[in-house]
Design a protein around this motif. Sequence first.
Motif, PDB file in Angstrom:
ATOM      1  N   ASP A 194       0.811  -1.425   0.246  1.00 16.34           N
ATOM      2  CA  ASP A 194       0.382   0.105   0.332  1.00 16.34           C
ATOM      3  C   ASP A 194       1.296   1.212  -0.327  1.00 16.34           C
ATOM      4  OD1 ASP A 194      -2.492  -2.076   0.414  1.00 16.34           O
ATOM      5  OD2 ASP A 194      -2.488  -1.238   2.348  1.00 16.34           O
ATOM      6  N   MET A 195       1.900   0.753   0.761  1.00 16.59           N
ATOM      7  CA  MET A 195       2.644   1.978   1.034  1.00 16.59           C
ATOM      8  C   MET A 195       4.155   3.147  -0.664  1.00 16.59           C
ATOM      9  SD  MET A 195       2.410   4.501   3.561  1.00 16.59           S
ATOM     10  CE  MET A 195       3.216   5.180   3.588  1.00 16.59           C
ATOM     11  N   GLY A 196       3.701   2.050  -0.822  1.00 17.56           N
ATOM     12  CA  GLY A 196       5.124   1.233  -2.106  1.00 17.56           C
ATOM     13  C   GLY A 196       3.631   1.923  -3.306  1.00 17.56           C
ATOM     14  N   LYS A 197       3.108   1.882  -3.590  1.00 14.87           N
ATOM     15  CA  LYS A 197       2.152   2.486  -4.662  1.00 14.87           C
ATOM     16  C   LYS A 197       2.226   4.030  -3.894  1.00 14.87           C
ATOM     17  CE  LYS A 197      -2.521   2.169  -6.725  1.00 14.87           C
ATOM     18  NZ  LYS A 197      -2.424   3.533  -7.588  1.00 14.87           N
ATOM     19  N   ILE A 198       1.229   4.491  -3.150  1.00 13.53           N
ATOM     20  CA  ILE A 198       1.736   5.661  -2.954  1.00 13.53           C
ATOM     21  C   ILE A 198       2.981   6.920  -2.656  1.00 13.53           C
ATOM     22  CG2 ILE A 198       1.524   7.708  -0.949  1.00 13.53           C
ATOM     23  CD1 ILE A 198      -0.419   5.256   0.599  1.00 13.53           C
ATOM     24  N   VAL A 199       4.026   5.878  -2.709  1.00 15.95           N
ATOM     25  CA  VAL A 199       5.374   6.748  -2.615  1.00 15.95           C
ATOM     26  C   VAL A 199       5.306   6.621  -4.340  1.00 15.95           C
ATOM     27  CG1 VAL A 199       7.670   6.354  -2.692  1.00 15.95           C
ATOM     28  CG2 VAL A 199       6.824   6.127  -0.355  1.00 15.95           C
ATOM     29  N   GLY A 200       5.783   5.863  -5.066  1.00 14.42           N
ATOM     30  CA  GLY A 200       5.564   5.854  -6.259  1.00 14.42           C
ATOM     31  C   GLY A 200       4.992   6.843  -7.052  1.00 14.42           C
ATOM     32  N   ASP A 201       3.505   6.878  -6.691  1.00 13.69           N
ATOM     33  CA  ASP A 201       2.341   7.797  -6.962  1.00 13.69           C
ATOM     34  C   ASP A 201       3.077   9.128  -7.084  1.00 13.69           C
ATOM     35  OD1 ASP A 201       0.712   5.274  -8.292  1.00 13.69           O
ATOM     36  OD2 ASP A 201      -0.630   5.533  -7.325  1.00 13.69           O
ATOM     37  N   LEU A 202       2.950   9.339  -6.468  1.00 17.45           N
ATOM     38  CA  LEU A 202       3.232  10.559  -5.561  1.00 17.45           C
ATOM     39  C   LEU A 202       4.812  11.308  -6.217  1.00 17.45           C
ATOM     40  CD1 LEU A 202       2.851  12.997  -4.101  1.00 17.45           C
ATOM     41  CD2 LEU A 202       3.962  12.042  -1.793  1.00 17.45           C
ATOM     42  N   SER A 203       5.679  10.013  -5.919  1.00 14.10           N
ATOM     43  CA  SER A 203       6.770  11.084  -7.386  1.00 14.10           C
ATOM     44  C   SER A 203       6.812  11.546  -8.715  1.00 14.10           C
ATOM     45  CB  SER A 203       8.239   9.993  -6.128  1.00 14.10           C
ATOM     46  OG  SER A 203       8.732   9.658  -5.431  1.00 14.10           O
ATOM     47  N   ALA A 204       5.915  10.252  -9.034  1.00 11.31           N
ATOM     48  CA  ALA A 204       5.559  10.759 -10.407  1.00 11.31           C
ATOM     49  C   ALA A 204       4.601  12.173 -10.292  1.00 11.31           C
ATOM     50  CB  ALA A 204       4.446   9.467 -10.668  1.00 11.31           C
ATOM     51  N   LEU A 205       3.457  12.023  -9.786  1.00 13.96           N
ATOM     52  CA  LEU A 205       2.870  13.343  -9.499  1.00 13.96           C
ATOM     53  C   LEU A 205       3.955  14.559  -9.343  1.00 13.96           C
ATOM     54  CD1 LEU A 205       0.243  14.619  -9.648  1.00 13.96           C
ATOM     55  CD2 LEU A 205      -0.236  14.302  -7.328  1.00 13.96           C
TER      56      LEU A 205
END
Length: 160
Positions: free
Chosen positions: A56-67
Amino acid sequence: MTTEQLIEAASQIMREGDTIDLSLSELSLRAGLNSALVKYYFGNKNGLMQAVLDRDMGKIVGDLSALVAKNMPPQEKLRRHIGAVIDTYYEFPYLNRLLMKMIRDSAPVEAARIAERYLKPISRSYDALITEGVKAKKFRNVDPQHFYFTVTGAADRFFT
């Protein structure tokens, strides 16, 4: 496939029960698998909880970095991010409680790994987003940690 079944079953139990605790027998029934597989794949229940957190947190970190890396106005990035936080807490209302429990209850080395892998990248992304917004004269300069606690605290409180 089996590890994903166990992770998803644990997530469903925590989501539906509004808890971060689960029994291995309930997990076994939900996943349709023998509870001994938790020990086989994850070492113990704590290892399974770490795998849920990592997913769950891995997805958040990746999505936020991409944003943050996108070429768009900072206020639009912020709008999208806050929407994503709300969506995440709707889908995984247990996430902040699980994160805090894993940091609090883990050995210092594991707690440091969690912070390094999830909290620090989020803080860096928030710092970059806020800096960009301040330069564009759209945001006030605020501490990234305060921003993190405000956004996650509000979402966590709303869905708890």
